[in-house]
Design a protein around this motif. Structure first.
Motif, PDB file in Angstrom:
ATOM      1  N   MET A  91       4.659  -4.816  -2.849  1.00 16.28           N
ATOM      2  CA  MET A  91       2.990  -4.113  -3.689  1.00 16.28           C
ATOM      3  C   MET A  91       2.116  -3.747  -2.819  1.00 16.28           C
ATOM      4  N   SER A  94       3.999  -1.262  -0.101  1.00 18.49           N
ATOM      5  CA  SER A  94       4.636   0.055  -1.217  1.00 18.49           C
ATOM      6  C   SER A  94       3.677   1.079  -1.097  1.00 18.49           C
ATOM      7  N   ALA A  95       2.336   0.594  -1.290  1.00 17.08           N
ATOM      8  CA  ALA A  95       0.920   0.746  -1.804  1.00 17.08           C
ATOM      9  C   ALA A  95       0.871   1.783   0.158  1.00 17.08           C
TER      10      ALA A  95
END
Length: 124
Positions: A91, A94-95
């Protein structure tokens, strides 16, 4: 001398049968907004996410880093499993913006894929 029994009416079992026949069973009408159980369950529960099981090769130092991150999460009051630590890392990647992502990926060395060869046992 024979004694005779006087009966005032039908036997008790016959009375019960007659009472069942006399009163038709009362069926409860379904509620106007009632839906089948399956339809209600679909509305209440979110769709299940399909899980994938996989295995991969990782250097011991990076595997130890996962354990350290698990301990760090526990100290912060967020006990986690290995898979949760890895998912949090995904995550975070991905950010990231493209530049930060490329910098992070360039710091990861390529590994030879496949299972490591088994160590031979020492002969006596």
């Amino acid at each position: 001398m024979a004694t005779s029994k006087k009966t005032a009416g039908p036997a008790p079992a016959a009375k019960k049968r007659a009472a069942r026949k006399a009163a038709p069973p009362v069926k409860a009408a379904p509620a106007p907004a009632a839906q089948p159980r399956a339809a209600r369950a679909k509305e209440e529960k979110p769709a299940k996410v399909k899980l994938v099981r996989d295995s991969f090769t990782i250097p011991k130092t990076e595997y130890a880093a996962i354990d350290e991150l698990k301990k760090r999460a526990a100290r912060a009051g967020l006990p986690s499993k290995k898979s949760e630590v890895l998912r949090a890392g995904l995550m975070a990647l991905s950010a990231m913006g493209d530049g930060a992502f490329q910098a992070a990926m360039s710091g990861v060395p390529m590994l030879k894929t496949g299972r490591p060869k088994k160590a031979k046992a020492a002969s006596s």
